[in-house]
Design a protein around this motif. Structure first.
Motif, PDB file in Angstrom:
ATOM      1  N   THR A 170       0.855  -1.193   0.000  1.00  0.00           N
ATOM      2  CA  THR A 170       0.000   0.000   0.000  1.00  0.00           C
ATOM      3  C   THR A 170       0.887   1.237   0.000  1.00  0.00           C
ATOM      4  OG1 THR A 170      -0.122   0.216   2.400  1.00  0.00           O
ATOM      5  CG2 THR A 170      -1.725  -1.244   1.360  1.00  0.00           C
ATOM      6  N   SER A 171       0.319   2.359  -0.394  1.00  0.00           N
ATOM      7  CA  SER A 171       1.116   3.584  -0.484  1.00  0.00           C
ATOM      8  C   SER A 171       1.669   4.003   0.876  1.00  0.00           C
ATOM      9  CB  SER A 171       0.278   4.713  -1.091  1.00  0.00           C
ATOM     10  OG  SER A 171      -0.885   4.939  -0.313  1.00  0.00           O
ATOM     11  N   SER A 172       0.983   3.627   1.946  1.00  0.00           N
ATOM     12  CA  SER A 172       1.450   3.982   3.294  1.00  0.00           C
ATOM     13  C   SER A 172       2.719   3.224   3.684  1.00  0.00           C
ATOM     14  CB  SER A 172       0.362   3.715   4.325  1.00  0.00           C
ATOM     15  OG  SER A 172       0.069   2.330   4.397  1.00  0.00           O
ATOM     16  N   GLN A 173       3.056   2.213   2.895  1.00  0.00           N
ATOM     17  CA  GLN A 173       4.277   1.463   3.160  1.00  0.00           C
ATOM     18  C   GLN A 173       5.478   2.001   2.382  1.00  0.00           C
ATOM     19  OE1 GLN A 173       2.395  -2.416   2.291  1.00  0.00           O
ATOM     20  NE2 GLN A 173       2.813  -2.983   4.421  1.00  0.00           N
ATOM     21  N   THR A 174       5.279   3.089   1.658  1.00  0.00           N
ATOM     22  CA  THR A 174       6.409   3.789   1.065  1.00  0.00           C
ATOM     23  C   THR A 174       7.300   4.296   2.193  1.00  0.00           C
ATOM     24  OG1 THR A 174       5.267   4.470  -0.937  1.00  0.00           O
ATOM     25  CG2 THR A 174       7.093   5.860  -0.230  1.00  0.00           C
ATOM     26  N   SER A 175       8.571   3.905   2.153  1.00  0.00           N
ATOM     27  CA  SER A 175       9.451   4.216   3.272  1.00  0.00           C
ATOM     28  C   SER A 175      10.865   3.769   2.930  1.00  0.00           C
ATOM     29  CB  SER A 175       8.966   3.480   4.538  1.00  0.00           C
ATOM     30  OG  SER A 175       9.701   3.880   5.676  1.00  0.00           O
ATOM     31  N   VAL A 176      11.774   4.018   3.859  1.00  0.00           N
ATOM     32  CA  VAL A 176      13.109   3.435   3.774  1.00  0.00           C
ATOM     33  C   VAL A 176      13.186   2.344   4.835  1.00  0.00           C
ATOM     34  CG1 VAL A 176      15.576   3.843   3.854  1.00  0.00           C
ATOM     35  CG2 VAL A 176      14.058   5.647   3.022  1.00  0.00           C
ATOM     36  N   TYR A 177      13.574   1.162   4.406  1.00  0.00           N
ATOM     37  CA  TYR A 177      13.590  -0.008   5.289  1.00  0.00           C
ATOM     38  C   TYR A 177      15.030  -0.363   5.635  1.00  0.00           C
ATOM     39  CZ  TYR A 177       8.674  -0.511   4.271  1.00  0.00           C
ATOM     40  OH  TYR A 177       7.330  -0.286   4.173  1.00  0.00           O
ATOM     41  N   PHE A 178      15.266  -0.543   6.929  1.00  0.00           N
ATOM     42  CA  PHE A 178      16.596  -0.901   7.406  1.00  0.00           C
ATOM     43  C   PHE A 178      16.561  -2.241   8.117  1.00  0.00           C
ATOM     44  CE2 PHE A 178      19.250   2.666   6.491  1.00  0.00           C
ATOM     45  CZ  PHE A 178      18.380   3.740   6.395  1.00  0.00           C
ATOM     46  N   CYS A 179      17.583  -3.018   7.838  1.00  0.00           N
ATOM     47  CA  CYS A 179      17.836  -4.253   8.555  1.00  0.00           C
ATOM     48  C   CYS A 179      18.961  -3.991   9.546  1.00  0.00           C
ATOM     49  CB  CYS A 179      18.226  -5.340   7.554  1.00  0.00           C
ATOM     50  SG  CYS A 179      18.772  -6.880   8.295  1.00  0.00           S
ATOM     51  N   ALA A 180      18.904  -4.670  10.678  1.00  0.00           N
ATOM     52  CA  ALA A 180      19.960  -4.529  11.674  1.00  0.00           C
ATOM     53  C   ALA A 180      20.244  -5.877  12.312  1.00  0.00           C
ATOM     54  CB  ALA A 180      19.569  -3.511  12.748  1.00  0.00           C
ATOM     55  N   ILE A 181      21.443  -6.013  12.861  1.00  0.00           N
ATOM     56  CA  ILE A 181      21.788  -7.183  13.650  1.00  0.00           C
ATOM     57  C   ILE A 181      22.267  -6.718  15.022  1.00  0.00           C
ATOM     58  CG2 ILE A 181      22.468  -8.524  11.635  1.00  0.00           C
ATOM     59  CD1 ILE A 181      25.410  -8.048  12.527  1.00  0.00           C
ATOM     60  N   CYS A 182      22.211  -7.613  15.978  1.00  0.00           N
ATOM     61  CA  CYS A 182      22.808  -7.366  17.278  1.00  0.00           C
ATOM     62  C   CYS A 182      23.797  -8.501  17.527  1.00  0.00           C
ATOM     63  CB  CYS A 182      21.736  -7.310  18.371  1.00  0.00           C
ATOM     64  SG  CYS A 182      22.379  -6.796  19.978  1.00  0.00           S
ATOM     65  N   LYS A 183      25.033  -8.146  17.742  1.00  0.00           N
ATOM     66  CA  LYS A 183      26.065  -9.176  17.817  1.00  0.00           C
ATOM     67  C   LYS A 183      26.009  -9.977  19.107  1.00  0.00           C
ATOM     68  CE  LYS A 183      29.228  -6.903  14.631  1.00  0.00           C
ATOM     69  NZ  LYS A 183      30.627  -6.498  14.371  1.00  0.00           N
ATOM     70  N   GLN A 184      25.461  -9.378  20.170  1.00  0.00           N
ATOM     71  CA  GLN A 184      25.331 -10.107  21.435  1.00  0.00           C
ATOM     72  C   GLN A 184      23.931  -9.869  21.979  1.00  0.00           C
ATOM     73  OE1 GLN A 184      28.872 -10.320  24.046  1.00  0.00           O
ATOM     74  NE2 GLN A 184      29.667  -8.638  22.817  1.00  0.00           N
ATOM     75  N   GLY A 185      22.945 -10.309  21.221  1.00  0.00           N
ATOM     76  CA  GLY A 185      21.567  -9.987  21.538  1.00  0.00           C
ATOM     77  C   GLY A 185      21.069 -10.536  22.855  1.00  0.00           C
ATOM     78  N   ALA A 186      21.710 -11.562  23.371  1.00  0.00           N
ATOM     79  CA  ALA A 186      21.255 -12.143  24.633  1.00  0.00           C
ATOM     80  C   ALA A 186      21.712 -11.315  25.834  1.00  0.00           C
ATOM     81  CB  ALA A 186      21.768 -13.570  24.758  1.00  0.00           C
ATOM     82  N   ARG A 187      22.609 -10.371  25.627  1.00  0.00           N
ATOM     83  CA  ARG A 187      23.091  -9.502  26.694  1.00  0.00           C
ATOM     84  C   ARG A 187      22.395  -8.159  26.586  1.00  0.00           C
ATOM     85  NH1 ARG A 187      29.442  -9.245  26.592  1.00  0.00           N
ATOM     86  NH2 ARG A 187      28.968  -7.896  28.359  1.00  0.00           N
ATOM     87  N   ALA A 188      22.234  -7.474  27.723  1.00  0.00           N
ATOM     88  CA  ALA A 188      21.556  -6.185  27.741  1.00  0.00           C
ATOM     89  C   ALA A 188      22.454  -5.085  27.188  1.00  0.00           C
ATOM     90  CB  ALA A 188      21.137  -5.834  29.167  1.00  0.00           C
ATOM     91  N   ASN A 189      21.788  -4.023  26.711  1.00  0.00           N
ATOM     92  CA  ASN A 189      22.472  -2.768  26.353  1.00  0.00           C
ATOM     93  C   ASN A 189      23.473  -2.916  25.220  1.00  0.00           C
ATOM     94  OD1 ASN A 189      21.031  -1.656  28.533  1.00  0.00           O
ATOM     95  ND2 ASN A 189      22.676  -2.198  29.948  1.00  0.00           N
ATOM     96  N   GLN A 190      23.205  -3.810  24.304  1.00  0.00           N
ATOM     97  CA  GLN A 190      24.114  -4.000  23.181  1.00  0.00           C
ATOM     98  C   GLN A 190      23.677  -3.171  21.980  1.00  0.00           C
ATOM     99  OE1 GLN A 190      26.952  -5.940  23.566  1.00  0.00           O
ATOM    100  NE2 GLN A 190      26.158  -5.733  25.648  1.00  0.00           N
ATOM    101  N   PRO A 191      24.605  -2.639  21.228  1.00  0.00           N
ATOM    102  CA  PRO A 191      24.234  -1.819  20.066  1.00  0.00           C
ATOM    103  C   PRO A 191      23.759  -2.685  18.912  1.00  0.00           C
ATOM    104  CG  PRO A 191      26.598  -2.090  20.148  1.00  0.00           C
ATOM    105  CD  PRO A 191      26.056  -2.729  21.395  1.00  0.00           C
ATOM    106  N   GLN A 192      23.090  -2.036  17.987  1.00  0.00           N
ATOM    107  CA  GLN A 192      22.703  -2.698  16.754  1.00  0.00           C
ATOM    108  C   GLN A 192      23.542  -2.137  15.601  1.00  0.00           C
ATOM    109  OE1 GLN A 192      18.424  -2.679  16.262  1.00  0.00           O
ATOM    110  NE2 GLN A 192      18.101  -3.591  18.274  1.00  0.00           N
ATOM    111  N   HIS A 193      23.724  -2.973  14.606  1.00  0.00           N
ATOM    112  CA  HIS A 193      24.502  -2.613  13.421  1.00  0.00           C
ATOM    113  C   HIS A 193      23.574  -2.688  12.224  1.00  0.00           C
ATOM    114  CE1 HIS A 193      28.274  -2.955  15.734  1.00  0.00           C
ATOM    115  NE2 HIS A 193      27.596  -3.876  16.387  1.00  0.00           N
TER     116      HIS A 193
END
Lengths: 115, 112
Positions: A82-105
């Protein structure tokens, strides 16, 4: 470099057509995320994954589905765009997702226009 | 509802000026992350602040986490054209999976 590739980088399509965006990572991290970015809204989480076939909804998941059949690939599908889904889409990973306060890439994004 | 409010949304200043960007919430976060994003690229992490009252410095950038862990600020001293970009704050609510809540962003332009 977190080894994240998004494809395609740009896409123009018509309302009602299905669209699949791909996120590929080279480092086998468990946690992956899909966001959309719209002016004034920052990034909003669509779906995320914490392993193969393990996914969950984010805050703006309506109209989107995801699949993760391999660790390295996380697919985002718009079943009927739908036109409302026009956007910029980003994918990210978290290298240590099981730990708190980790950054995303983040990948470099896919600019999607739905006419 | 934006859980993290960033201000200002836009900022245009001359090279050499100082500026502060604010990130405010009514929610408590286990950490606040600041990212910078350039056109055509994804956000890149600048810093993570974890402890209430914590101050971190990255060259001319100073980041502070509020005592109650509900707000944060980014101060840039003597801004340069290379500082131009979109600055995003993101809060981690210590949930499983490290899901982040992003502010709306501050678009900074530094003119030579």
């Amino acid at each position: 470099d977190a080894g994240i590739t998004q494809s395609p980088r740009h896409k123009v399509t018509e309302t009602g057509t299905p669209v699949t965006l791909r996120c590929h990572q080279t480092e086998n991290h468990r946690y992956m995320y899909w966001y959309r970015q719209d002016p004034g809204h920052g990034l909003r989480l669509i779906h995320y994954s914490y392993g193969v076939k393990d996914t969950d909804k984010g805050e703006v998941s309506d109209g989107y589905s995801v699949s993760r059949s391999k660790t390295e690939d996380f697919l985002l599908t718009l079943e009927s765009a739908t036109s409302s889904q026009t956007s910029v889409y980003f994918c990210a990973i978290c290298k240590q997702g099981a730990r708190a306060n980790q950054p995303q890439h983040f990948g470099d994004g896919t600019r999607l226009s739905i006419l | 509802t934006q859980l993290l409010e960033q201000s200002p949304q836009f900022l245009s200043i001359q090279e050499g000026e100082n500026l502060t960007v604010y990130c405010n919430s009514s929610s408590v976060f286990s950490s606040l992350q600041w990212y910078r994003q350039e056109p055509g690229e994804g956000p890149v992490l600048l810093v993570t602040v974890v402890t209430g009252g914590e101050v971190k410095k990255l060259k001319r950038l100073t980041f502070q986490f509020g005592d109650a862990r509900k707000d944060s600020s980014l101060h840039i001293t003597a801004a340069q054209p290379g500082d131009t970009g979109l600055y995003l704050c993101a809060g981690d609510r210590n949930n499983a999976g490290n899901m982040l809540t992003f502010g709306g962003g501050t678009r900074l332009m530094v003119k030579p």
